[in-house]
Design a protein around this motif. Sequence first.
Motif, PDB file in Angstrom:
ATOM      1  N   LEU A 249       0.829  -1.206   0.000  1.00 16.85           N
ATOM      2  CA  LEU A 249       0.000   0.000   0.000  1.00 16.85           C
ATOM      3  C   LEU A 249       0.863   1.256   0.000  1.00 16.85           C
ATOM      4  O   LEU A 249       0.581   2.223  -0.721  1.00 16.85           O
ATOM      5  N   ILE A 250       1.923   1.241   0.794  1.00 22.49           N
ATOM      6  CA  ILE A 250       2.833   2.391   0.810  1.00 22.49           C
ATOM      7  C   ILE A 250       3.488   2.572  -0.554  1.00 22.49           C
ATOM      8  O   ILE A 250       3.602   3.694  -1.068  1.00 22.49           O
ATOM      9  N   ALA A 251       3.888   1.460  -1.172  1.00 23.88           N
ATOM     10  CA  ALA A 251       4.488   1.530  -2.508  1.00 23.88           C
ATOM     11  C   ALA A 251       3.487   2.052  -3.529  1.00 23.88           C
ATOM     12  O   ALA A 251       3.860   2.765  -4.470  1.00 23.88           O
ATOM     13  N   ARG A 252       2.211   1.707  -3.360  1.00 24.53           N
ATOM     14  CA  ARG A 252       1.168   2.233  -4.253  1.00 24.53           C
ATOM     15  C   ARG A 252       1.095   3.748  -4.173  1.00 24.53           C
ATOM     16  O   ARG A 252       1.069   4.442  -5.192  1.00 24.53           O
ATOM     17  N   GLU A 253       1.038   4.287  -2.944  1.00 19.87           N
ATOM     18  CA  GLU A 253       0.956   5.743  -2.786  1.00 19.87           C
ATOM     19  C   GLU A 253       2.213   6.416  -3.331  1.00 19.87           C
ATOM     20  O   GLU A 253       2.134   7.473  -3.971  1.00 19.87           O
ATOM     21  N   THR A 254       3.358   5.810  -3.077  1.00 21.87           N
ATOM     22  CA  THR A 254       4.612   6.361  -3.586  1.00 21.87           C
ATOM     23  C   THR A 254       4.611   6.391  -5.108  1.00 21.87           C
ATOM     24  O   THR A 254       5.060   7.371  -5.727  1.00 21.87           O
ATOM     25  N   LEU A 255       4.095   5.339  -5.716  1.00 19.95           N
ATOM     26  CA  LEU A 255       4.034   5.255  -7.173  1.00 19.95           C
ATOM     27  C   LEU A 255       3.073   6.290  -7.745  1.00 19.95           C
ATOM     28  O   LEU A 255       3.417   7.016  -8.709  1.00 19.95           O
ATOM     29  N   ALA A 281      -6.410  -0.223  13.288  1.00 23.72           N
ATOM     30  CA  ALA A 281      -5.438  -0.597  12.261  1.00 23.72           C
ATOM     31  C   ALA A 281      -5.835  -0.039  10.905  1.00 23.72           C
ATOM     32  O   ALA A 281      -4.978   0.402  10.127  1.00 23.72           O
ATOM     33  N   ILE A 282      -7.133  -0.031  10.632  1.00 25.91           N
ATOM     34  CA  ILE A 282      -7.607   0.513   9.355  1.00 25.91           C
ATOM     35  C   ILE A 282      -7.361   2.016   9.302  1.00 25.91           C
ATOM     36  O   ILE A 282      -6.880   2.549   8.294  1.00 25.91           O
ATOM     37  N   ALA A 283      -7.676   2.719  10.403  1.00 30.76           N
ATOM     38  CA  ALA A 283      -7.410   4.159  10.450  1.00 30.76           C
ATOM     39  C   ALA A 283      -5.931   4.442  10.271  1.00 30.76           C
ATOM     40  O   ALA A 283      -5.545   5.418   9.600  1.00 30.76           O
ATOM     41  N   ALA A 284      -5.079   3.591  10.835  1.00 29.33           N
ATOM     42  CA  ALA A 284      -3.627   3.781  10.676  1.00 29.33           C
ATOM     43  C   ALA A 284      -3.210   3.617   9.222  1.00 29.33           C
ATOM     44  O   ALA A 284      -2.317   4.324   8.739  1.00 29.33           O
ATOM     45  N   ARG A 285      -3.842   2.703   8.483  1.00 30.51           N
ATOM     46  CA  ARG A 285      -3.516   2.550   7.061  1.00 30.51           C
ATOM     47  C   ARG A 285      -3.911   3.805   6.288  1.00 30.51           C
ATOM     48  O   ARG A 285      -3.185   4.259   5.400  1.00 30.51           O
ATOM     49  N   HIS A 286      -5.070   4.356   6.617  1.00 28.00           N
ATOM     50  CA  HIS A 286      -5.491   5.593   5.957  1.00 28.00           C
ATOM     51  C   HIS A 286      -4.526   6.735   6.285  1.00 28.00           C
ATOM     52  O   HIS A 286      -4.160   7.524   5.402  1.00 28.00           O
ATOM     53  N   ALA A 287      -4.129   6.838   7.542  1.00 29.68           N
ATOM     54  CA  ALA A 287      -3.192   7.896   7.929  1.00 29.68           C
ATOM     55  C   ALA A 287      -1.867   7.745   7.191  1.00 29.68           C
ATOM     56  O   ALA A 287      -1.284   8.730   6.718  1.00 29.68           O
ATOM     57  N   THR A 288      -1.388   6.506   7.081  1.00 28.32           N
ATOM     58  CA  THR A 288      -0.138   6.261   6.371  1.00 28.32           C
ATOM     59  C   THR A 288      -0.254   6.664   4.902  1.00 28.32           C
ATOM     60  O   THR A 288       0.682   7.235   4.322  1.00 28.32           O
ATOM     61  N   ALA A 289      -1.417   6.374   4.287  1.00 32.14           N
ATOM     62  CA  ALA A 289      -1.617   6.769   2.893  1.00 32.14           C
ATOM     63  C   ALA A 289      -1.506   8.285   2.738  1.00 32.14           C
ATOM     64  O   ALA A 289      -0.808   8.785   1.845  1.00 32.14           O
ATOM     65  N   ILE A 290      -2.176   9.026   3.613  1.00 32.38           N
ATOM     66  CA  ILE A 290      -2.156  10.488   3.532  1.00 32.38           C
ATOM     67  C   ILE A 290      -0.746  11.020   3.766  1.00 32.38           C
ATOM     68  O   ILE A 290      -0.255  11.883   3.024  1.00 32.38           O
ATOM     69  N   LEU A 291      -0.072  10.501   4.768  1.00 30.23           N
ATOM     70  CA  LEU A 291       1.261  11.000   5.092  1.00 30.23           C
ATOM     71  C   LEU A 291       2.287  10.614   4.025  1.00 30.23           C
ATOM     72  O   LEU A 291       3.228  11.375   3.751  1.00 30.23           O
ATOM     73  N   THR A 292       2.107   9.455   3.393  1.00 30.31           N
ATOM     74  CA  THR A 292       3.010   9.061   2.309  1.00 30.31           C
ATOM     75  C   THR A 292       2.845   9.982   1.109  1.00 30.31           C
ATOM     76  O   THR A 292       3.824  10.477   0.538  1.00 30.31           O
ATOM     77  N   LEU A 293       1.601  10.223   0.729  1.00 27.50           N
ATOM     78  CA  LEU A 293       1.336  11.123  -0.396  1.00 27.50           C
ATOM     79  C   LEU A 293       1.820  12.533  -0.074  1.00 27.50           C
ATOM     80  O   LEU A 293       2.504  13.180  -0.883  1.00 27.50           O
ATOM     81  N   GLY A 294       1.452  13.029   1.100  1.00 26.03           N
ATOM     82  CA  GLY A 294       1.854  14.372   1.485  1.00 26.03           C
ATOM     83  C   GLY A 294       3.360  14.523   1.596  1.00 26.03           C
ATOM     84  O   GLY A 294       3.927  15.550   1.206  1.00 26.03           O
ATOM     85  N   GLY A 295       4.013  13.484   2.103  1.00 26.76           N
ATOM     86  CA  GLY A 295       5.466  13.528   2.218  1.00 26.76           C
ATOM     87  C   GLY A 295       6.154  13.580   0.868  1.00 26.76           C
ATOM     88  O   GLY A 295       7.165  14.278   0.697  1.00 26.76           O
ATOM     89  N   ALA A 296       5.597  12.859  -0.101  1.00 22.93           N
ATOM     90  CA  ALA A 296       6.187  12.866  -1.447  1.00 22.93           C
ATOM     91  C   ALA A 296       6.098  14.265  -2.066  1.00 22.93           C
ATOM     92  O   ALA A 296       7.063  14.763  -2.672  1.00 22.93           O
ATOM     93  N   TYR A 297       4.961  14.911  -1.909  1.00 25.97           N
ATOM     94  CA  TYR A 297       4.791  16.269  -2.465  1.00 25.97           C
ATOM     95  C   TYR A 297       5.628  17.287  -1.686  1.00 25.97           C
ATOM     96  O   TYR A 297       6.174  18.222  -2.271  1.00 25.97           O
ATOM     97  N   ALA A 298       5.727  17.105  -0.376  1.00 24.03           N
ATOM     98  CA  ALA A 298       6.541  18.025   0.422  1.00 24.03           C
ATOM     99  C   ALA A 298       8.005  17.910   0.033  1.00 24.03           C
ATOM    100  O   ALA A 298       8.732  18.913  -0.034  1.00 24.03           O
ATOM    101  N   ALA A 299       8.486  16.699  -0.234  1.00 24.81           N
ATOM    102  CA  ALA A 299       9.873  16.490  -0.637  1.00 24.81           C
ATOM    103  C   ALA A 299      10.154  17.155  -1.979  1.00 24.81           C
ATOM    104  O   ALA A 299      11.234  17.706  -2.203  1.00 24.81           O
ATOM    105  N   ARG A 300       9.178  17.133  -2.866  1.00 23.80           N
ATOM    106  CA  ARG A 300       9.339  17.789  -4.164  1.00 23.80           C
ATOM    107  C   ARG A 300       9.498  19.305  -3.999  1.00 23.80           C
ATOM    108  O   ARG A 300      10.283  19.953  -4.687  1.00 23.80           O
ATOM    109  N   ALA A 301       8.736  19.861  -3.033  1.00 19.32           N
ATOM    110  CA  ALA A 301       8.742  21.306  -2.861  1.00 19.32           C
ATOM    111  C   ALA A 301       9.983  21.817  -2.114  1.00 19.32           C
ATOM    112  O   ALA A 301      10.324  22.989  -2.205  1.00 19.32           O
ATOM    113  N   SER A 302      10.647  20.917  -1.376  1.00 16.72           N
ATOM    114  CA  SER A 302      11.783  21.377  -0.541  1.00 16.72           C
ATOM    115  C   SER A 302      13.079  21.475  -1.345  1.00 16.72           C
ATOM    116  O   SER A 302      13.189  21.008  -2.460  1.00 16.72           O
TER     117      SER A 302
END
Length: 302
Positions: A249-255, A281-302
């Motif tokens: 799932l993390i790899a999916r969001e990263t992709l 556990a389900i809420a944690a998966r959703h949180a990880t999805a949001i933070l993975t996506l947000g982290g990827a965009y934040a890294a692009r902007a930095s």
Amino acid sequence: MIPIVHHPAYVSTAHANSPTQLSKNGLLRDLLRAEGARLGWFEPEPMPRAWLDAVHDPEYVAEVLAARVPAEKERRIGFAVTAAVADRSRHVVGGTWLAGRLALEHGYAANTAGGSHHALAGTGSGYCVLNDLAVAAVRLVEEGAVERLLVVDCDVHQGDGTASLCAGRTGIATYSIHAEKNFPARKARSTLDVALPDKTGDAAYLRALEETLAPLLDSVRPQLILYQAGVDPFGGDRLGRLALTQGGLIARETLVARLAIQRGIPLASTVGGGYGADTAAIAARHATAILTLGGAYAARAS
């Protein structure tokens, strides 16, 4: 700063048929709040009636807003549409639209609910009352925020409502990658559907996703992605038929983030499906999805 859209109405009392869907939002909110200053919080307005009527049948919209949905439609939805559910649904639609506007400004934004991709013109379905993805997409295009928009749906279930409501609308394309034999039994036709066999695992899923989504992005050239980031492709999900791991799932969001960022496309995500007894556990998966996506965009902007 990662923009997060949330409204108190999202956190409703769980209903008997699908307790996960209405109780996980509070847990997701709390997990994201623990991230502190790296997140910025935004509260949506309810979607104006005119935009709901522009996508759904006005008679059905009236039934929802008055909390007088006929019993046969409530059976198809899976729960009773009370006044609180109606208020929640209208705010969720407003939240996905707001996330889209924020993504255009910041690169990425997340709605902490939404992804109600089974709701059809004249009825809800599959725990979905109003189709936030379709309504937000139509409004964003028709009000001139973008000319071209792509809905990317990675929930384990096909986005039949979104596909049917967006079909033929100028500037909107739809993509769904899902378990072929899962709900709904009768699929709609997205711009591109990718149907996967039961028990598809990480490697095959990620290969299929990249090989089909990348060329569609190049063809459509969207100026915004609305992303249904359901976590029910997870192998232990109660209503899933695929076999992704948490790492998958993390790899999916990263992709998805990488494909969008490489093309300069802003992305707004919705929560989508995730089912089972372990709501935390389900809420944690959703949180990880949001933070993975947000982290990827934040890294692009930095």
